[in-house]
Design an enzyme around this catalytic site. Structure first.
Site, PDB file in Angstrom:
ATOM      1  N   ASN A   1       0.875  -1.177   0.000  1.00  0.00           N
ATOM      2  CA  ASN A   1       0.000   0.000   0.000  1.00  0.00           C
ATOM      3  C   ASN A   1       0.910   1.225   0.000  1.00  0.00           C
ATOM      4  O   ASN A   1       1.488   1.570   1.032  1.00  0.00           O
ATOM      5  CB  ASN A   1      -0.901  -0.048   1.244  1.00  0.00           C
ATOM      6  CG  ASN A   1      -1.761   1.189   1.387  1.00  0.00           C
ATOM      7  OD1 ASN A   1      -1.796   2.041   0.496  1.00  0.00           O
ATOM      8  ND2 ASN A   1      -2.461   1.289   2.507  1.00  0.00           N
TER       9      ASN A   1
ATOM     10  N   LYS B   1       0.178   4.266  -0.347  1.00  0.00           N
ATOM     11  CA  LYS B   1      -0.475   5.448   0.262  1.00  0.00           C
ATOM     12  C   LYS B   1      -0.248   6.701  -0.590  1.00  0.00           C
ATOM     13  O   LYS B   1      -0.150   6.601  -1.807  1.00  0.00           O
ATOM     14  CB  LYS B   1       0.016   5.610   1.701  1.00  0.00           C
ATOM     15  CG  LYS B   1      -0.214   4.327   2.518  1.00  0.00           C
ATOM     16  CD  LYS B   1      -0.138   4.525   3.993  1.00  0.00           C
ATOM     17  CE  LYS B   1      -0.374   3.192   4.682  1.00  0.00           C
ATOM     18  NZ  LYS B   1      -0.357   3.283   6.138  1.00  0.00           N
TER      19      LYS B   1
ATOM     20  N   HIS C   1      -9.743   0.743   4.759  1.00  0.00           N
ATOM     21  CA  HIS C   1      -8.480   0.937   5.484  1.00  0.00           C
ATOM     22  C   HIS C   1      -8.707   1.866   6.675  1.00  0.00           C
ATOM     23  O   HIS C   1      -9.514   2.795   6.605  1.00  0.00           O
ATOM     24  CB  HIS C   1      -7.429   1.519   4.533  1.00  0.00           C
ATOM     25  CG  HIS C   1      -6.063   1.536   5.113  1.00  0.00           C
ATOM     26  ND1 HIS C   1      -5.640   2.525   5.977  1.00  0.00           N
ATOM     27  CD2 HIS C   1      -5.023   0.676   4.994  1.00  0.00           C
ATOM     28  CE1 HIS C   1      -4.392   2.271   6.346  1.00  0.00           C
ATOM     29  NE2 HIS C   1      -3.997   1.145   5.764  1.00  0.00           N
TER      30      HIS C   1
ATOM     31  N   GLU D   1      -7.113   4.287   7.788  1.00  0.00           N
ATOM     32  CA  GLU D   1      -6.934   5.719   7.509  1.00  0.00           C
ATOM     33  C   GLU D   1      -8.166   6.305   6.830  1.00  0.00           C
ATOM     34  O   GLU D   1      -8.497   7.473   7.046  1.00  0.00           O
ATOM     35  CB  GLU D   1      -5.658   5.933   6.673  1.00  0.00           C
ATOM     36  CG  GLU D   1      -4.407   5.767   7.530  1.00  0.00           C
ATOM     37  CD  GLU D   1      -3.171   5.313   6.774  1.00  0.00           C
ATOM     38  OE1 GLU D   1      -3.170   5.337   5.536  1.00  0.00           O
ATOM     39  OE2 GLU D   1      -2.196   4.914   7.447  1.00  0.00           O
TER      40      GLU D   1
ATOM     41  N   GLU E   1      -5.834  -5.589  10.380  1.00  0.00           N
ATOM     42  CA  GLU E   1      -4.880  -4.520  10.632  1.00  0.00           C
ATOM     43  C   GLU E   1      -5.243  -3.829  11.943  1.00  0.00           C
ATOM     44  O   GLU E   1      -6.070  -2.908  11.953  1.00  0.00           O
ATOM     45  CB  GLU E   1      -4.929  -3.487   9.499  1.00  0.00           C
ATOM     46  CG  GLU E   1      -4.456  -4.004   8.171  1.00  0.00           C
ATOM     47  CD  GLU E   1      -3.739  -2.914   7.356  1.00  0.00           C
ATOM     48  OE1 GLU E   1      -2.662  -3.211   6.837  1.00  0.00           O
ATOM     49  OE2 GLU E   1      -4.237  -1.787   7.282  1.00  0.00           O
TER      50      GLU E   1
ATOM     51  N   GLY F   1       1.639   1.949  11.180  1.00  0.00           N
ATOM     52  CA  GLY F   1       2.534   3.107  11.222  1.00  0.00           C
ATOM     53  C   GLY F   1       3.228   3.334  12.551  1.00  0.00           C
ATOM     54  O   GLY F   1       3.784   4.404  12.792  1.00  0.00           O
TER      55      GLY F   1
ATOM     56  N   SER G   1       2.821  -2.355  10.350  1.00  0.00           N
ATOM     57  CA  SER G   1       4.254  -2.382  10.671  1.00  0.00           C
ATOM     58  C   SER G   1       4.949  -3.667  10.227  1.00  0.00           C
ATOM     59  O   SER G   1       5.854  -4.154  10.927  1.00  0.00           O
ATOM     60  CB  SER G   1       4.485  -2.140  12.168  1.00  0.00           C
ATOM     61  OG  SER G   1       4.050  -0.851  12.525  1.00  0.00           O
TER      62      SER G   1
ATOM     63  N   GLY H   1       2.712  -1.364   4.421  1.00  0.00           N
ATOM     64  CA  GLY H   1       2.644   0.082   4.172  1.00  0.00           C
ATOM     65  C   GLY H   1       4.016   0.634   3.864  1.00  0.00           C
ATOM     66  O   GLY H   1       4.539   0.450   2.752  1.00  0.00           O
TER      67      GLY H   1
END
Ligand code: PGA
Length: 272
Positions: A25, A27, A113, A115, A185, A191, A231, A252
């Site tokens: 991903n 992003k 997701h 986010e 996740e 992150g 992570s 990510g």
């Protein structure tokens, strides 16, 4: 298994050869054309001579780069988008439809997701609509779910995850369930450089299966994939994927470094 029943044999075989997924991903990164080209050159170079017989490698760049990535994708590299709109077409300024994503060469799309949930207020009910349009367009949805730290510490993990999964699969047929790639996740691991323990991931795998068992049969669930995300690094690939017997990873930050991303892919492909 009954001897001589070809159907049962076929199912058994399919379960055995289920591929692992290594999904990157990207992003909102790769800000310039030059950066994108550098990244693609690096990825192409890194993949040369490598065989990923048991893994599907998928990259999900920002929308504007999809077409360029599509021109560089090959048998070893598949393409996905990071989001889509819940309607197939129409007056929705600024949005991108499942059909458009498919037309530029995507086979996958990330939905729900954390986010998107955090910054855009997206819910599991909206994810359900997005999953349905994705499937209608012939895309495989990658559905993300997972609890926050507060939800875990407060003892709500089971309720939260049950709700996220059941809402997302509302109205989905068994045939379509198999096309969904689930990604656990935990929000607190995204992150943060913090990862769950093997048994914590395993518990969620068992819970995920139990939740789906209420609506689908074991064979269907056996052919549906569950990944881990949050992570992911090569040094932890064993702990977050191989040991808890997950079907792959959603990566990510480390997917921005092709060598590291491919290292993760190799470890999981070789099951080491
Ligand atoms: P991370 O992100 O690997 O940078 O933690 C994971 C994700 O957002 O899917």
């Amino acid at each position: 298994m009954e001897i001589g029943n070809p159907n049962k044999k076929r199912i058994k075989l399919m379960e055995l050869i289920m591929k692992k997924y290594i999904i990157g991903n990207l992003k909102m990164h790769l800000l310039t054309i030059a950066e994108r080209e550098r990244y693609l050159d690096w990825m192409e170079k890194g993949m040369k001579g490598k065989k990923f017989n048991d893994a599907e490698i998928i990259l999900c760049p920002p929308y504007v780069h999809l077409e360029a990535f599509s021109q560089r994708k090959n048998k070893k590299l598949k393409l996905g988008a990071q989001n889509l709109f819940q309607e197939l077409k129409g007056s929705f300024t600024g949005e991108v439809s499942a059909g458009m994503i498919k037309a530029v060469g995507c086979e996958y799309v990330i939905i729900g997701h954390s986010e998107r949930r955090k910054y855009f207020g997206e819910t599991s009910a909206l994810a359900n609509q997005k999953i349905k349009v994705a499937l209608k367009a012939g895309l495989n949805p990658i559905y993300c779910f997972g609890e926050t730290r507060a939800e875990r510490d407060g003892g709500f993990i089971k309720d939260v995850i049950t709700n996220q999964i059941l809402t997302a699969v509302e109205g989905i047929s068994p045939m379509n369930l198999e096309k969904i790639i689930f990604a656990y996740e935990p929000v607190w691991a995204v992150g943060t450089d913090v990862i769950p323990k093997v048994n914590e991931i395993l518990e969620v795998r068992i819970l995920w299966k139990k939740i789906l068992m209420g609506k689908f049969n074991a064979k269907t669930i056996g052919r549906t994939s569950l990944l881990y995300g949050g992570s992911v690094k090569s040094k932890w690939a064993k702990e977050v994927c191989i040991d808890p017997e997950m079907d792959g990873v959603l990566v990510g930050r480390e997917s921005l470094v092709p060598d590291e991303f491919l290292k993760i892919a190799e470890i999981i492909n070789n099951n080491q």
